[in-house]
Enzyme design. Sequence first.
Site, short mmCIF file in Angstrom:
data_model
loop_
_atom_site.label_atom_id
_atom_site.label_comp_id
_atom_site.label_asym_id
_atom_site.label_seq_id
_atom_site.Cartn_x
_atom_site.Cartn_y
_atom_site.Cartn_z
N ASP A 66 0.82 -1.20 0.00
CA ASP A 66 0.00 0.00 0.00
C ASP A 66 0.86 1.26 0.00
O ASP A 66 2.00 1.26 0.46
CB ASP A 66 -0.90 0.02 1.24
N LYS A 67 0.26 2.35 -0.46
CA LYS A 67 0.94 3.64 -0.50
C LYS A 67 1.54 4.00 0.86
O LYS A 67 2.69 4.42 0.95
CB LYS A 67 -0.05 4.74 -0.94
#
Length: 202
Positions: A66-67
């Site tokens: 994930d970011k």
Amino acid sequence: IPEDIPLDIVYEDDVLMVVNKPAGLVVHPGCGNTHGTLINAVAWHLKDNPDFDANDPQVGLVHRIDKNTSGLLVVAKTAHAKAFLGQQFFNKTTRRTYNALVWGIPKEDNGTVVGNITRNPRNRLQMTVSDDDSVGKHAVTHYHVLERMCYVALVECNLETGRTHQIRVHMKHMGFPLIGDHLYNPDMEYITRQALHSHRLQ
């Protein structure tokens, strides 16, 4: 498009590289993120490599995080490397270890969470554990408590599968949401991102 974005490369050879991604950096271009991603940075780093084409789906990322998760990612520099690395992930001969800081104190030192992960029908941005075994994708997370500290615990998680938001969803399902996870634990925003780090790849 190659972009001159600094990379923290922890290993590189002729066919692959391992990058330590910082939190806040999107992994690949997509809707709303057309530039400034990890792949833009990799394309710059490998712009003089004749074997690497950032627009070729047969090279590049083997897996994603994930970011707002930090840590290690494998990038294949050749189609041959991506095919073999992808096969290893598919056959579950890889080992991905994450460190997470969670609210609450698990009683057991070790445990396993098994639960199909599917889209949350009440919030399409979230994933959730399905009560119906026929709904969603099979997911398995093994955890080990490294340290207990008053109201929180440092937990090591090993992924047997790689589903979207898997650790975040499974730990919340157990009653131990990640600190800083604004999506799954919005009432406990003590840091700016979820306390999750991809610590080790084998």
